[in-house]
Design an enzyme around this catalytic site. Sequence first.
Site, short mmCIF file in Angstrom:
data_model
loop_
_atom_site.label_atom_id
_atom_site.label_comp_id
_atom_site.label_asym_id
_atom_site.label_seq_id
_atom_site.Cartn_x
_atom_site.Cartn_y
_atom_site.Cartn_z
N SER A 152 0.82 -1.21 0.00
CA SER A 152 0.00 0.00 0.00
C SER A 152 0.85 1.26 0.00
CB SER A 152 -0.88 0.01 1.25
OG SER A 152 -0.04 0.09 2.39
N GLY A 153 2.17 1.12 0.00
CA GLY A 153 3.03 2.30 0.09
C GLY A 153 3.16 2.79 1.52
N GLY A 182 4.61 1.01 3.98
CA GLY A 182 5.76 0.43 4.65
C GLY A 182 5.49 -0.86 5.41
N SER A 183 4.56 -1.70 4.93
CA SER A 183 4.26 -2.92 5.69
C SER A 183 5.47 -3.86 5.71
CB SER A 183 3.04 -3.63 5.12
OG SER A 183 3.29 -4.07 3.82
N ALA A 220 8.72 -3.10 5.52
CA ALA A 220 9.75 -2.55 6.42
C ALA A 220 9.34 -2.78 7.88
CB ALA A 220 9.97 -1.06 6.16
N ASP A 232 12.69 3.60 4.40
CA ASP A 232 11.55 2.91 5.03
C ASP A 232 11.95 2.24 6.34
OD1 ASP A 232 10.38 3.48 2.60
OD2 ASP A 232 9.51 1.48 2.34
#
Length: 309
Positions: A83-84, A86-87, A89, A130
């Site tokens: 989704s952008g 950062g899941s 990271a 990130d």
Amino acid sequence: MAVCSSPGKVILFGEHAVVFGEPALAVAIDLRTEVTVAPASEWSVDRGSIDDAHHKYVRMAVEASGTKGPLRIAIKSGIPESSGMGSSAAVTVASLGAMHAIRGGVEPEMVAREAFDVEHSVQGRASPIDTSTSTHGHAVLVLKERGSDFLWRMQRGERQWYLHHRDIPPMTFVVGHTGVEAATGPLVERVKANCEKSAKARKMIAEVGQITLDGIDAIQKKDWATSGQLMDRNHKLLNALGVGHDKLDELIAAAKPFSYGAKLTGAGGGGSMIALTDKPDEVAHAIEAAGGRAFKVLTGQRGMEVSIR
Ligand code: PMV
């Protein structure tokens, strides 16, 4: 057992340019991932195999941390995938934090370094923004040289990044997820290929870097009008660099009447956009009406947090 929670992030300025060592600014948001680890008789992640392709980041975090195990690992993610926000990271940082904690000591800088190693090997080419933001929290500014509130320096070949803490005023963003999934690695490669053949593309990367510097200045002055204009310009440049998507532009157009500015956030090619606004309900509604999924996020959240239970 050890529990580590880490925040997601949004990049306010400078994605893609940061891969080339240009400045960028990211903030930790109030969506988090929690990883719990406990000694066990065999390795498992969420009761399944650690070798499952879905657990690539966790498996690589195990390798990067040198943990012998075996461990039972459980993941609770509040950050939508791809989704952008950062899941990947956050799951990497939280896994590393929990594994170091169970062995006795957690050093944020070490976690940030190992998490960058993981992200870099999965993505092929990456910046540390990130992973450092998920580790440190608050706002993280990447600069080409060491400045005030310096955190740590990272290097890959010729490229280097000086990461800094920044205090920024609380801001409300609405993230609009297009629902279009796009892997980061190929988009990063696309920008690299464009820059290898075009001086104009290289100039755009440098302009994005300057936008970040002007952007942090405007944010610290609470000059939302200028911050928003810089976001708009940053988005135009990302489109010109080839990482835009029609759906992103549609969500941005829907958000704009209620926003100071809006841009894609993260790798692009789909993924998400962010709008800076003091009318988050109107923006969220407009994004959903245009077919996106909206998340109101608060900036400046705590970084990695560890507890032993
Ligand atoms: O895909 P995301 O949201 O993690 O963002 C990637 C940001 C890039 O600048 C495109 C890549 C990077 O490693 O910095």
